[in-house]
Design an enzyme around this catalytic site. Structure first.
Site, mmCIF file in Angstrom:
data_model
loop_
_atom_site.group_PDB
_atom_site.id
_atom_site.type_symbol
_atom_site.label_atom_id
_atom_site.label_comp_id
_atom_site.label_asym_id
_atom_site.label_seq_id
_atom_site.Cartn_x
_atom_site.Cartn_y
_atom_site.Cartn_z
ATOM 1 N N HIS A 154 1.430 15.091 45.665
ATOM 2 C CA HIS A 154 0.542 16.269 45.574
ATOM 3 C C HIS A 154 -0.891 15.954 46.005
ATOM 4 O O HIS A 154 -1.709 16.870 46.100
ATOM 5 C CB HIS A 154 0.532 16.835 44.150
ATOM 6 C CG HIS A 154 1.847 17.397 43.713
ATOM 7 N ND1 HIS A 154 2.507 18.390 44.414
ATOM 8 C CD2 HIS A 154 2.646 17.107 42.649
ATOM 9 C CE1 HIS A 154 3.648 18.680 43.807
ATOM 10 N NE2 HIS A 154 3.763 17.910 42.728
ATOM 11 N N ASP B 128 11.445 15.392 45.968
ATOM 12 C CA ASP B 128 10.929 15.786 44.652
ATOM 13 C C ASP B 128 11.138 17.297 44.489
ATOM 14 O O ASP B 128 11.080 18.055 45.456
ATOM 15 C CB ASP B 128 9.435 15.431 44.563
ATOM 16 C CG ASP B 128 8.836 15.662 43.175
ATOM 17 O OD1 ASP B 128 8.672 14.692 42.426
ATOM 18 O OD2 ASP B 128 8.526 16.838 42.851
ATOM 19 N N HIS C 61 9.223 19.468 43.406
ATOM 20 C CA HIS C 61 8.042 20.248 43.788
ATOM 21 C C HIS C 61 7.671 19.995 45.250
ATOM 22 O O HIS C 61 7.854 18.881 45.754
ATOM 23 C CB HIS C 61 6.850 19.864 42.905
ATOM 24 C CG HIS C 61 7.101 20.007 41.434
ATOM 25 N ND1 HIS C 61 7.470 18.932 40.636
ATOM 26 C CD2 HIS C 61 7.057 21.093 40.630
ATOM 27 C CE1 HIS C 61 7.636 19.362 39.391
ATOM 28 N NE2 HIS C 61 7.398 20.667 39.352
ATOM 29 N N ASP D 204 13.031 14.923 39.534
ATOM 30 C CA ASP D 204 12.947 16.190 38.798
ATOM 31 C C ASP D 204 13.843 17.268 39.396
ATOM 32 O O ASP D 204 13.891 18.393 38.894
ATOM 33 C CB ASP D 204 11.487 16.672 38.649
ATOM 34 C CG ASP D 204 10.620 16.406 39.858
ATOM 35 O OD1 ASP D 204 11.158 16.019 40.913
ATOM 36 O OD2 ASP D 204 9.396 16.608 39.748
HETATM 37 C C1 SP5 Z 1 4.800 14.546 40.918
HETATM 38 C C2 SP5 Z 1 5.194 15.808 40.210
HETATM 39 O O1 SP5 Z 1 6.370 16.039 39.974
HETATM 40 N N1 SP5 Z 1 4.207 16.595 39.793
HETATM 41 C C3 SP5 Z 1 4.467 17.823 39.133
HETATM 42 C C4 SP5 Z 1 3.260 18.372 38.456
HETATM 43 C C5 SP5 Z 1 3.589 19.641 37.779
HETATM 44 N N2 SP5 Z 1 2.572 20.117 36.930
HETATM 45 C C6 SP5 Z 1 2.995 21.378 36.410
HETATM 46 C C7 SP5 Z 1 2.156 21.949 35.330
HETATM 47 C C8 SP5 Z 1 2.654 23.336 34.999
HETATM 48 C C9 SP5 Z 1 3.953 23.256 34.287
HETATM 49 N N3 SP5 Z 1 4.600 24.485 34.051
HETATM 50 C C10 SP5 Z 1 5.629 24.295 33.062
HETATM 51 C C11 SP5 Z 1 6.671 25.327 33.046
HETATM 52 C C12 SP5 Z 1 7.791 24.823 32.178
HETATM 53 N N4 SP5 Z 1 8.944 25.646 32.321
HETATM 54 ZN ZN ZN Z 2 7.850 16.948 41.015
#
Ligand code: SP5
Ligand code: ZN
Length: 341
Positions: free
Chosen positions: A162, A196, A198, A285
């Site tokens: 990211h 990943d 995301h 993930d």
């Molecule tokens: C490297 C990596 O996987 N980074 C991911 C960072 C995600 N941060 C997200 C924060 C918001 C989380 N929302 C939670 C919803 C749960 N259902």
């Molecule tokens: Zn991730």
């Protein structure tokens, strides 16, 4: 397989993160993730766990802007000099620039909002050291495959995908995979594949206009999932990099079959580009039941993902990204790794 790991990650241990609605949550990207992975890796007879070499700042500054790296280096120390009405636990901004506000503030908290795009990348005393150690793991892995190893594993923490040229966020500070890919690109043609859960928005930012690196990310549709602003199918690169960024957004509930068919398309693109090296941003993930995920990819699916990528028969650097089901993390990543020779 050489595994590069540095204990410096332990210096980065934020006490909490902020979720939607302002919820304080225990920090999901925690040191325990590494302990879990290491304990499985140590039981295997085909892995060799090594400390990374120190590559210095040059390969990092070849990817990240100097002012951003300087911010990461000095921010915490600077913060400790400041008087605050609250207890200093983790440096987190509360003001972010909207479109068109390009002025870089002088104040520390102003700069924190300028450089960090969300609330999941707090800066602690040891964050910069940990980020350097993580980048050195990726660079050491890159050197191993450039020296003839068919694969290597960079057990990176904090993760990196990211983080862009001049920003961090999403648990990421320095983009380990991008730093390694850029270093490798001096040795031969490089492709990046990001699995990943995301979107790899930082990697996309870094290579978006580069004509020499194909960058592909398969991830949850940003219309429904973090990082919300990047990772759409119509973002395909610009200038010399036109056509060289490819995004495969997938819906919540994506199962093995759907995932593997998107991966099949991605692998065809990689094959056509005929890279000398592959950098695989490996977040676990995508696994069914990850606390941040919504996919239904099984462990058998992860094995097939590894098999199909390994079948490309391109020297591959596997870089650890996310994955927050700590209990399953060790088995999942080693299941992926076990396909590579
Ligand atoms: C490297 C990596 O996987 N980074 C991911 C960072 C995600 N941060 C997200 C924060 C918001 C989380 N929302 C939670 C919803 C749960 N259902
Ligand atoms: Zn991730």
């Amino acid at each position: 397989m050489k595994v590069f790991y540095s204990e410096t990650h332990q210096l980065h241990n934020p006490p909490f993160e902020l979720f939607e609605g302002g919820q304080h949550m225990p920090y999901l990207e925690n040191p325990d993730r590494m302990e879990r992975i290491l304990s499985v890796l140590k039981e295997l007879d085909w892995t060799e766990i090594l400390s990374p070499e120190d590559f210095g700042l040059d390969p990092i500054l070849a990817v990240h802007d100097a002012d951003y790296v300087d911010f990461l280096r000095t921010a915490y120390e600077e913060w400790t000099q400041e008087e605050t009405t609250y207890k200093k636990t983790a440096l987190l901004p509360a003001t972010f620039p909207p479109r068109g506000w390009s002025h870089r503030p002088k104040s520390l908290l102003g700069r924190a909002g300028y450089y960090m795009f969300d609330l999941s990348a707090p800066i602690m005393d040891g964050t910069y050291q940990a980020a350097l150690g993580s980048a050195n793991c990726a660079l050491s892995g890159a050197k191993a495959i450039a020296s003839g190893d068919q694969s290597a594993f960079a057990l990176c923490r904090p993760p990196g995908h990211h983080a862009g040229k001049s920003f961090g966020g999403g648990y990421c500070y320095l983009n380990n995979a991008a730093i390694a890919a850029n270093w490798l690109s001096a040795q031969g043609k490089v492709a990046i594949l990001d699995i990943d859960y995301h979107a790899g928005n930082g990697t996309q930012d870094i290579f978006y206009e580069r004509g020499d690196v194909l960058s592909i990310s398969i991830h949850a549709d940003p219309d429904a999932e973090y990082p919300a602003f990047s990772g759409f199918a119509d973002e395909t690169g610009a200038g010399r990099g036109s056509g060289l960024q490819r995004n495969f957004p997938l819906p919540a509930g994506t199962n093995d079959g759907l995932y593997l068919s998107a991966l099949g398309e991605a692998l065809e693109l990689i094959q056509s580009s005929a890279p000398a090296y592959l950098v695989l941003s490996a977040g676990m993930d995508l696994y069914d039941g990850d606390p941040l995920g919504s996919f239904k990819v099984t462990r058998a699916g992860i094995r097939k993902i590894g098999e199909s990528i390994a079948r490309l028969d391109v020297p591959t650097l596997i870089v650890m990204e996310g994955g927050y089901n700590n209990k399953a993390l060790g088995i999942n990543i080693t299941t992926l790794l076990s396909n590579f020779s």
